[in-house]
Design an enzyme around this catalytic site. Structure first.
Site, PDB file in Angstrom:
ATOM      1  N   GLY A   1       0.835  -1.207   0.000  1.00 29.53           N
ATOM      2  CA  GLY A   1       0.000   0.000   0.000  1.00 29.53           C
ATOM      3  C   GLY A   1       0.861   1.244   0.000  1.00 29.53           C
ATOM      4  O   GLY A   1       1.848   1.318   0.733  1.00 29.53           O
TER       5      GLY A   1
ATOM      6  N   ARG B   1      13.282  10.169  -3.479  1.00 32.44           N
ATOM      7  CA  ARG B   1      14.155  11.317  -3.802  1.00 32.44           C
ATOM      8  C   ARG B   1      15.434  11.273  -2.962  1.00 32.44           C
ATOM      9  O   ARG B   1      16.544  11.450  -3.485  1.00 32.44           O
ATOM     10  CB  ARG B   1      13.385  12.611  -3.520  1.00 32.44           C
ATOM     11  CG  ARG B   1      14.215  13.877  -3.608  1.00 32.44           C
ATOM     12  CD  ARG B   1      13.336  15.061  -3.201  1.00 32.44           C
ATOM     13  NE  ARG B   1      14.064  16.314  -3.208  1.00 32.44           N
ATOM     14  CZ  ARG B   1      14.743  16.773  -2.176  1.00 32.44           C
ATOM     15  NH1 ARG B   1      14.817  16.072  -1.065  1.00 32.44           N
ATOM     16  NH2 ARG B   1      15.377  17.943  -2.260  1.00 32.44           N
TER      17      ARG B   1
ATOM     18  N   VAL C   1      17.788   8.439  -4.100  1.00 32.44           N
ATOM     19  CA  VAL C   1      18.484   8.754  -5.358  1.00 32.44           C
ATOM     20  C   VAL C   1      19.562   9.807  -5.120  1.00 32.44           C
ATOM     21  O   VAL C   1      20.724   9.631  -5.522  1.00 32.44           O
ATOM     22  CB  VAL C   1      17.467   9.243  -6.429  1.00 32.44           C
ATOM     23  CG1 VAL C   1      18.187   9.746  -7.662  1.00 32.44           C
ATOM     24  CG2 VAL C   1      16.498   8.115  -6.792  1.00 32.44           C
TER      25      VAL C   1
ATOM     26  N   ARG D   1       1.006  -5.218  -5.055  1.00 26.71           N
ATOM     27  CA  ARG D   1       1.155  -6.355  -4.136  1.00 26.71           C
ATOM     28  C   ARG D   1       1.344  -7.553  -5.060  1.00 26.71           C
ATOM     29  O   ARG D   1       0.375  -8.043  -5.641  1.00 26.71           O
ATOM     30  CB  ARG D   1      -0.091  -6.509  -3.270  1.00 26.71           C
ATOM     31  CG  ARG D   1      -0.425  -5.266  -2.417  1.00 26.71           C
ATOM     32  CD  ARG D   1      -1.501  -5.594  -1.395  1.00 26.71           C
ATOM     33  NE  ARG D   1      -2.184  -4.422  -0.866  1.00 26.71           N
ATOM     34  CZ  ARG D   1      -1.747  -3.705   0.174  1.00 26.71           C
ATOM     35  NH1 ARG D   1      -0.628  -4.023   0.770  1.00 26.71           N
ATOM     36  NH2 ARG D   1      -2.441  -2.675   0.609  1.00 26.71           N
TER      37      ARG D   1
ATOM     38  N   ASP E   1       5.195  -4.166   6.376  1.00 25.61           N
ATOM     39  CA  ASP E   1       5.578  -5.482   6.863  1.00 25.61           C
ATOM     40  C   ASP E   1       5.702  -6.522   5.743  1.00 25.61           C
ATOM     41  O   ASP E   1       6.705  -7.252   5.661  1.00 25.61           O
ATOM     42  CB  ASP E   1       4.462  -5.870   7.847  1.00 25.61           C
ATOM     43  CG  ASP E   1       4.767  -7.105   8.599  1.00 25.61           C
ATOM     44  OD1 ASP E   1       4.099  -8.109   8.333  1.00 25.61           O
ATOM     45  OD2 ASP E   1       5.689  -7.081   9.432  1.00 25.61           O
ATOM     46  N   GLY E   2       4.709  -6.566   4.855  1.00 25.57           N
ATOM     47  CA  GLY E   2       4.720  -7.550   3.759  1.00 25.57           C
ATOM     48  C   GLY E   2       5.888  -7.310   2.818  1.00 25.57           C
ATOM     49  O   GLY E   2       6.533  -8.259   2.341  1.00 25.57           O
TER      50      GLY E   2
ATOM     51  N   THR F   1       4.282   3.032   5.662  1.00 26.32           N
ATOM     52  CA  THR F   1       2.891   2.574   5.723  1.00 26.32           C
ATOM     53  C   THR F   1       2.143   3.488   6.681  1.00 26.32           C
ATOM     54  O   THR F   1       2.691   3.878   7.727  1.00 26.32           O
ATOM     55  CB  THR F   1       2.759   1.108   6.206  1.00 26.32           C
ATOM     56  OG1 THR F   1       1.400   0.886   6.617  1.00 26.32           O
ATOM     57  CG2 THR F   1       3.671   0.758   7.357  1.00 26.32           C
TER      58      THR F   1
ATOM     59  N   ASP G   1      -0.051   2.644   8.600  1.00 27.63           N
ATOM     60  CA  ASP G   1      -0.507   1.871   9.766  1.00 27.63           C
ATOM     61  C   ASP G   1       0.405   2.011  11.000  1.00 27.63           C
ATOM     62  O   ASP G   1      -0.034   1.751  12.113  1.00 27.63           O
ATOM     63  CB  ASP G   1      -0.611   0.378   9.409  1.00 27.63           C
ATOM     64  CG  ASP G   1      -1.532   0.118   8.230  1.00 27.63           C
ATOM     65  OD1 ASP G   1      -2.388   0.978   7.946  1.00 27.63           O
ATOM     66  OD2 ASP G   1      -1.375  -0.928   7.566  1.00 27.63           O
TER      67      ASP G   1
ATOM     68  N   ASP H   1       2.632   0.041  12.024  1.00 28.73           N
ATOM     69  CA  ASP H   1       2.501  -1.239  12.726  1.00 28.73           C
ATOM     70  C   ASP H   1       3.749  -2.122  12.605  1.00 28.73           C
ATOM     71  O   ASP H   1       3.652  -3.335  12.756  1.00 28.73           O
ATOM     72  CB  ASP H   1       1.274  -1.998  12.191  1.00 28.73           C
ATOM     73  CG  ASP H   1       1.386  -2.283  10.689  1.00 28.73           C
ATOM     74  OD1 ASP H   1       2.272  -1.718  10.033  1.00 28.73           O
ATOM     75  OD2 ASP H   1       0.579  -3.086  10.177  1.00 28.73           O
TER      76      ASP H   1
ATOM     77  N   ARG I   1      -5.282  -1.581   9.147  1.00 30.56           N
ATOM     78  CA  ARG I   1      -5.219  -3.033   8.989  1.00 30.56           C
ATOM     79  C   ARG I   1      -5.548  -3.727  10.323  1.00 30.56           C
ATOM     80  O   ARG I   1      -6.620  -3.486  10.844  1.00 30.56           O
ATOM     81  CB  ARG I   1      -3.851  -3.486   8.466  1.00 30.56           C
ATOM     82  CG  ARG I   1      -3.899  -4.838   7.774  1.00 30.56           C
ATOM     83  CD  ARG I   1      -2.526  -5.211   7.249  1.00 30.56           C
ATOM     84  NE  ARG I   1      -2.177  -4.477   6.059  1.00 30.56           N
ATOM     85  CZ  ARG I   1      -2.540  -4.813   4.820  1.00 30.56           C
ATOM     86  NH1 ARG I   1      -3.245  -5.885   4.639  1.00 30.56           N
ATOM     87  NH2 ARG I   1      -2.165  -4.104   3.796  1.00 30.56           N
TER      88      ARG I   1
END
Ligand code: F6P
Length: 325
Positions: free
Chosen positions: A15, A25, A28, A76, A107-108, A129, A131, A133, A175
């Protein structure tokens, strides 16, 4: 000293979160400053599988620090979960001469990086993220912007709820975690905040809070619901049936993922981007860049992913007090 790292890759995955562009930015520009070439991989790990890339220079990241979303696109990737996908991704890194890969995501995304590292690709992960989390870091890029967006929306809802003397039930993303909802609930002075970390009890956590507020003279109510705690629609229904109010339900949804990043997100993204490249340039492998007590530090990816974090106890206690009167 001769720099062993000559070329790195950068991608965003999972996400999106406001501030990802600021991180790209920074990666790089930090790389170029250290004499390292930078390849942008499009659409996250999918881009590694399909060899979808673009060489980045200083001007390719001009005027993006203030933009939401991610100029590298994100996805994803299902293919990346397979051994074949991982092999292809590692082969692309080899073919492009990538000595290190910076991945920006949640996390993913980090678990994907961990898997890829087993195929000999050196990775540095930047937490991005809304979240917040990820166990090993106090902060993830995008949280502050998402929180401010949610607060702005709920403030607007409050105006109309006040005029009509209504109850507003607002579902906030996050989430499986309640970090965002708790923070937003505190910021808007919610009547009640539901988080997944606490077992949902309608009477104690909603009905009684509304009654208390009503006894205190309030005629409009704001219930903030973390998406992982309950469905706002169902909470609204329970309020209608058991409390006798006619609530209005709003699911903020992906609104929270967009918009220009706040100063905090831009600065954190810039600091983390720099640290990720510095870590790779120094020959460190398989690290997560973290915020710890206002400092940017790095931890080993296996150790970092094994860490968990809980809601801030002090914030939770204050929320309980504030919603009890
Ligand atoms: O992880 C970020 C997040 O926005 C979560 O808060 C939410 O549950 C999820 O992504 C939504 O994912 P998608 O964009 O795939 O609907």
């Amino acid at each position: 000293m001769e720099n062993a790292v000559k070329r790195i890759g950068v991608l965003t995955s999972g996400g999106d979160a406001p501030g990802m562009n600021a991180a790209i930015r920074s990666v790089v520009r930090s790389a170029l400053a250290m004499g390292i070439e930078c390849v942008g991989i499009r659409r996250g790990y999918e881009g590694l599988i399909r060899s979808d890339f673009t060489l980045m220079n200083s001007s390719s990241v001009s005027r993006i620090i203030n933009q939401g979303g991610t100029v590298l696109y994100t996805a994803r990737s299902e293919g990346f979960r397979t051994e074949e996908g991982l092999r292809k991704a590692a082969a692309t890194c080899k073919l492009l001469g990538i000595d290190g890969l910076v991945v920006i995501g949640g996390d993913g995304t980090f678990r994907g990086a961990q898997a890829l590292s087993k195929y000999g690709v050196s990775v540095a992960c930047i937490p991005g993220t809304i979240d917040n989390d990820i166990g090993c870091t106090d902060y993830t890029i995008g949280f502050d912007t998402a929180a401010n967006t949610a607060v702005e929306c709920i403030d607007k809802l409050r105006d109309t709820m006040h005029s009509h003397e209504r109850c507003s039930v607002v579902e906030v993303m996050g989430r499986h975690a309640g970090f965002l909802a708790l923070y937003v609930g505190l910021a808007v002075g919610a009547t009640a905040v539901l988080v997944p970390e606490t077992q949902y009890d309608f009477n104690a956590h909603v009905a009684e809070k509304i009654r208390q507020a009503r006894l205190g003279g309030k005629t409009n109510f704001t219930i903030v619901v973390a998406e992982g705690a309950a469905s706002a629609v169902e909470v609204g229904q329970q309020i209608r049936e058991n409390v006798g109010l006619d609530p209005r339900v709003t699911i903020l949804g992906h609104i929270q993922r967009g918009g220009s990043p706040t100063a905090k997100d831009r600065v954190m993204a810039t600091r983390m981007g720099y640290e990720a490249v510095r870590s790779l340039a120094q020959g460190h492998t398989n690290r997560i860049i973290c915020a710890k007590n206002e400092q940017i530090v790095e931890v080993d990816i296996d150790e970092g992913l094994a860490m968990t974090k809980t809601l801030n106890k002090e914030e939770f206690n204050v929320m309980t007090v504030m919603t009890g009167v």
